[in-house]
Design a protein around this motif. Structure first.
Motif, PDB file in Angstrom:
ATOM      1  N   LEU A   1      -4.645  -3.894  10.951  1.00  0.00           N
ATOM      2  CA  LEU A   1      -4.374  -4.640   9.720  1.00  0.00           C
ATOM      3  C   LEU A   1      -4.582  -3.789   8.468  1.00  0.00           C
ATOM      4  CD1 LEU A   1      -6.005  -8.050  10.705  1.00  0.00           C
ATOM      5  CD2 LEU A   1      -3.566  -7.571  10.417  1.00  0.00           C
ATOM      6  N   GLU A   2      -4.644  -2.491   8.621  1.00  0.00           N
ATOM      7  CA  GLU A   2      -4.683  -1.594   7.479  1.00  0.00           C
ATOM      8  C   GLU A   2      -3.269  -1.094   7.165  1.00  0.00           C
ATOM      9  OE1 GLU A   2      -9.107   0.490   7.611  1.00  0.00           O
ATOM     10  OE2 GLU A   2      -7.370   1.599   8.328  1.00  0.00           O
ATOM     11  N   PRO A   3      -2.967  -0.790   5.909  1.00  0.00           N
ATOM     12  CA  PRO A   3      -1.641  -0.260   5.543  1.00  0.00           C
ATOM     13  C   PRO A   3      -1.568   1.235   5.861  1.00  0.00           C
ATOM     14  CG  PRO A   3      -2.992  -0.460   3.577  1.00  0.00           C
ATOM     15  CD  PRO A   3      -3.829  -0.990   4.714  1.00  0.00           C
ATOM     16  N   THR A   4      -1.542   1.555   7.133  1.00  0.00           N
ATOM     17  CA  THR A   4      -1.664   2.943   7.570  1.00  0.00           C
ATOM     18  C   THR A   4      -0.596   3.847   6.965  1.00  0.00           C
ATOM     19  OG1 THR A   4      -2.670   2.224   9.650  1.00  0.00           O
ATOM     20  CG2 THR A   4      -1.755   4.451   9.594  1.00  0.00           C
ATOM     21  N   ASP A   5       0.659   3.406   6.979  1.00  0.00           N
ATOM     22  CA  ASP A   5       1.736   4.245   6.446  1.00  0.00           C
ATOM     23  C   ASP A   5       1.531   4.535   4.957  1.00  0.00           C
ATOM     24  OD1 ASP A   5       2.914   4.310   8.916  1.00  0.00           O
ATOM     25  OD2 ASP A   5       4.342   2.701   8.504  1.00  0.00           O
ATOM     26  N   LEU A   6       1.116   3.516   4.225  1.00  0.00           N
ATOM     27  CA  LEU A   6       0.878   3.683   2.792  1.00  0.00           C
ATOM     28  C   LEU A   6      -0.289   4.640   2.546  1.00  0.00           C
ATOM     29  CD1 LEU A   6       1.593   2.893  -0.098  1.00  0.00           C
ATOM     30  CD2 LEU A   6       0.147   0.855   0.170  1.00  0.00           C
ATOM     31  N   LEU A   7      -1.341   4.502   3.345  1.00  0.00           N
ATOM     32  CA  LEU A   7      -2.506   5.372   3.203  1.00  0.00           C
ATOM     33  C   LEU A   7      -2.162   6.819   3.538  1.00  0.00           C
ATOM     34  CD1 LEU A   7      -5.120   3.005   4.870  1.00  0.00           C
ATOM     35  CD2 LEU A   7      -5.162   3.747   2.475  1.00  0.00           C
ATOM     36  N   LYS A   8      -1.379   7.017   4.585  1.00  0.00           N
ATOM     37  CA  LYS A   8      -0.978   8.371   4.952  1.00  0.00           C
ATOM     38  C   LYS A   8      -0.093   8.994   3.873  1.00  0.00           C
ATOM     39  CE  LYS A   8      -1.278   8.137  10.007  1.00  0.00           C
ATOM     40  NZ  LYS A   8      -0.531   8.238  11.283  1.00  0.00           N
ATOM     41  N   SER A   9       0.782   8.184   3.317  1.00  0.00           N
ATOM     42  CA  SER A   9       1.675   8.675   2.271  1.00  0.00           C
ATOM     43  C   SER A   9       0.881   9.104   1.039  1.00  0.00           C
ATOM     44  CB  SER A   9       2.688   7.595   1.886  1.00  0.00           C
ATOM     45  OG  SER A   9       3.518   8.017   0.832  1.00  0.00           O
ATOM     46  N   ALA A  10      -0.081   8.282   0.634  1.00  0.00           N
ATOM     47  CA  ALA A  10      -0.913   8.623  -0.522  1.00  0.00           C
ATOM     48  C   ALA A  10      -1.698   9.901  -0.261  1.00  0.00           C
ATOM     49  CB  ALA A  10      -1.866   7.469  -0.830  1.00  0.00           C
ATOM     50  N   GLU A  11      -2.204  10.041   0.935  1.00  0.00           N
ATOM     51  CA  GLU A  11      -2.974  11.223   1.294  1.00  0.00           C
ATOM     52  C   GLU A  11      -2.098  12.480   1.253  1.00  0.00           C
ATOM     53  OE1 GLU A  11      -6.214  11.138   4.350  1.00  0.00           O
ATOM     54  OE2 GLU A  11      -4.653  12.135   5.542  1.00  0.00           O
ATOM     55  N   LEU A  12      -0.894  12.377   1.793  1.00  0.00           N
ATOM     56  CA  LEU A  12       0.008  13.516   1.817  1.00  0.00           C
ATOM     57  C   LEU A  12       0.399  13.962   0.416  1.00  0.00           C
ATOM     58  CD1 LEU A  12       1.443  15.315   3.909  1.00  0.00           C
ATOM     59  CD2 LEU A  12       3.423  13.791   3.743  1.00  0.00           C
TER      60      LEU A  12
ATOM     61  N   GLY B   1      -1.506  13.744  -2.097  1.00  0.00           N
ATOM     62  CA  GLY B   1      -2.707  14.135  -2.836  1.00  0.00           C
ATOM     63  C   GLY B   1      -3.267  13.037  -3.712  1.00  0.00           C
ATOM     64  N   ASP B   2      -2.800  11.803  -3.492  1.00  0.00           N
ATOM     65  CA  ASP B   2      -3.275  10.669  -4.300  1.00  0.00           C
ATOM     66  C   ASP B   2      -4.506  10.069  -3.628  1.00  0.00           C
ATOM     67  OD1 ASP B   2      -3.674   8.512  -5.905  1.00  0.00           O
ATOM     68  OD2 ASP B   2      -1.693   7.607  -5.602  1.00  0.00           O
ATOM     69  N   TYR B   3      -5.603  10.756  -3.737  1.00  0.00           N
ATOM     70  CA  TYR B   3      -6.823  10.314  -3.062  1.00  0.00           C
ATOM     71  C   TYR B   3      -7.445   9.099  -3.736  1.00  0.00           C
ATOM     72  CZ  TYR B   3      -6.151  15.001  -1.191  1.00  0.00           C
ATOM     73  OH  TYR B   3      -5.612  16.127  -0.610  1.00  0.00           O
ATOM     74  N   THR B   4      -7.068   8.857  -4.981  1.00  0.00           N
ATOM     75  CA  THR B   4      -7.553   7.657  -5.677  1.00  0.00           C
ATOM     76  C   THR B   4      -7.011   6.415  -4.996  1.00  0.00           C
ATOM     77  OG1 THR B   4      -7.590   8.878  -7.767  1.00  0.00           O
ATOM     78  CG2 THR B   4      -7.657   6.479  -7.892  1.00  0.00           C
ATOM     79  N   THR B   5      -5.703   6.397  -4.758  1.00  0.00           N
ATOM     80  CA  THR B   5      -5.083   5.252  -4.079  1.00  0.00           C
ATOM     81  C   THR B   5      -5.637   5.100  -2.677  1.00  0.00           C
ATOM     82  OG1 THR B   5      -3.053   5.396  -5.372  1.00  0.00           O
ATOM     83  CG2 THR B   5      -2.901   4.328  -3.225  1.00  0.00           C
ATOM     84  N   ARG B   6      -5.800   6.228  -1.999  1.00  0.00           N
ATOM     85  CA  ARG B   6      -6.341   6.179  -0.635  1.00  0.00           C
ATOM     86  C   ARG B   6      -7.697   5.490  -0.611  1.00  0.00           C
ATOM     87  NH1 ARG B   6      -7.896  11.780   2.153  1.00  0.00           N
ATOM     88  NH2 ARG B   6      -9.497  11.609   0.529  1.00  0.00           N
ATOM     89  N   LEU B   7      -8.607   5.923  -1.463  1.00  0.00           N
ATOM     90  CA  LEU B   7      -9.948   5.345  -1.481  1.00  0.00           C
ATOM     91  C   LEU B   7      -9.927   3.897  -1.950  1.00  0.00           C
ATOM     92  CD1 LEU B   7     -12.983   5.672  -1.138  1.00  0.00           C
ATOM     93  CD2 LEU B   7     -13.091   6.545  -3.495  1.00  0.00           C
ATOM     94  N   ALA B   8      -9.132   3.603  -2.984  1.00  0.00           N
ATOM     95  CA  ALA B   8      -9.086   2.245  -3.528  1.00  0.00           C
ATOM     96  C   ALA B   8      -8.604   1.249  -2.477  1.00  0.00           C
ATOM     97  CB  ALA B   8      -8.179   2.199  -4.753  1.00  0.00           C
TER      98      ALA B   8
END
Length: 420
Positions: free
Chosen positions: A354-365, A367-374
């Motif tokens: 139930l996590e937005p895995t694709d969105l989290l991976k995209s943010a990480e790739l 370099g948007d670590y703010t979105t990832r953590l938030a």
């Protein structure tokens, strides 16, 4: 009219949909996940092959809660009760000492016929079976060595036992239409620092080569090998270390078993899954809770379990990872222990789904670590519980702690009667 559980689910469904998560699809995927529930929680690792045999191999079960299973029929009854309170269809993990037979037979002479009652029962219940040779609690393992024993006659006994176990596992897989995982763990090691660390490992390797010499259809049986950091009586040296079995498993195309309690107390196994996945065709995972190293407490929804679920889901490893449980607690109701541990393991996987895995991976790739953590932090308070409750209701098992009422009734009507 919708139930309150269904109504809460519909609201949760809308929230998750905002991030592209289809909860209906998630629950369909979850139904395909099978947890291999270990039989030895039900009778404190006693088994039925050798009556009144003392535990050995560094294994210890504490507590005197009433109601331990005394026969295979009682154990199967307890397992049925536990599964009636757990959503989904799963598997049962057997050890060789749980042979259901009146025949006087030793471990090296076991055959599929000695487990026919288990196979017939599993067919009726729609369950799969996994298997383990029992390389402990036997007169030939008293000195702490089995497959690496310096005496070739003792070593031959354990080799023959493991060979027999593979054939039993293959029979399970063929009869039940679900691949059996046969996992080898041995307690071999020294209490104090040895002079020669190599020779026992050479003997263990040669024994394993002998055991695995016969090809078995992988559709019926998959072989696994399991390491340990140290044990009671093997504090200084364990023959089957993580490095030994990782090398052996990768070289010989065997499943490598990662047990959550078999590593350093400060070491988690979640991060190891993606590494092994690059070099193996599959992994065997034993979920436990090592409060003080390998203390095998009942699995709770702790950080390590959540991280394990995330690694399995984020890296798409569920299809190639065989998830089993390994804990034993005689201080609480044994059926409740199964229910708590198994439901939590499924919850851990669902929570990750139930996590937005694709969105989290995209943010990480990017370099948007703010979105990832938030997002990771905000999703901690998303209504995961509403989805879990609906999954339970949909599968016809009790929602939330309602299952405890049934366990208490079963304790009064069945378990306490065993003390009479």
């Amino acid at each position: 009219m919708q139930s309150e559980v269904a109504q809460s689910y519909e609201e949760a469904k809308k929230l998750y949909a905002r991030h592209g998560i289809n909860t209906d699809d998630v629950l369909q995927k979850l139904e395909q996940v099978k947890i291999s529930m270990h039989c030895w929680q039900g009778d404190d690792v006693q088994g039925f092959l050798f009556k009144d045999q003392e535990l050995s191999g560094g294994i210890s079960v504490t507590g005197q809660y009433p109601g331990a299973a005394r026969t295979a029929d009682e154990l199967r009854s307890d397992i049925e009760k536990a599964f009636s309170l757990i959503p989904g269809k799963h598997k049962v993990n057997l050890h060789a000492i749980y042979a259901d037979t009146e025949e006087d037979v030793d471990l090296d002479q076991l055959e599929p016929k000695h487990f026919q009652n288990w196979v017939d029962w599993a067919k009726e219940q729609g369950l799969g079976l996994d298997f383990n040779p029992t390389c402990f609690s036997h007169e030939k393992s008293k000195d702490g060595f089995t497959l690496s024993h310096p005496d070739p006659e003792v070593r031959r006994f354990w080799i023959d036992h493991c060979k027999a176990s593979r054939k039993i596992g293959a029979y399970f897989g063929e009869q039940l239409g679900q691949t059996c995982v046969t996992n080898i763990w041995v307690p071999d090691g020294y209490k104090d620092v040895p002079v020669d660390r190599l020779a026992p490992r050479r003997r263990l390797k040669e024994a394993l080569d002998d055991i695995f010499a016969e090809e078995i259809n992988p559709a019926f049986n998959l072989d696994a090998v399991e390491s340990k950091l140290f044990g009671i009586g093997s504090e200084a040296y364990v023959v089957g270390s993580h490095e030994f079995y990782m090398g052996y498993g990768i070289t010989n195309n065997k499943l490598i078993c990662l047990d959550a309690g078999h590593f350093h107390p400060m070491e988690g196994i979640a991060g190891k899954l993606s590494s092994l996945a690059l070099f193996t065709d599959g992994i065997l995972l034993h979920v436990s809770r090592p409060m003080r190293w390998d203390s095998d407490h009942v699995v709770t929804m702790d950080d390590e379990l959540i991280e394990i679920g995330r690694e399995l889901v984020r890296n798409d490893l569920l299809a190639t990872t065989h998830v089993g449980l390994d804990f034993f607690d005689a201080s609480i109701n044994r059926v409740a222990a199964w229910v708590i541990g198994t439901r939590n393991t499924i919850k851990g996987i669902l929570k990750a789904m139930l996590e937005p895995t694709d969105l989290l991976k995209s943010a990480e790739l990017e370099g948007d670590y703010t979105t990832r953590l938030a997002l990771l932090e905000e999703f901690k308070s998303y209504p995961f519980g509403a989805v879990w409750d609906y999954y339970c209701e949909k599968n016809g098992v009790p929602v939330r702690e309602e299952w405890l009422t049934e366990v208490k009734a079963y304790e009064k009507e069945v378990l306490l009667e065993r003390q009479a």
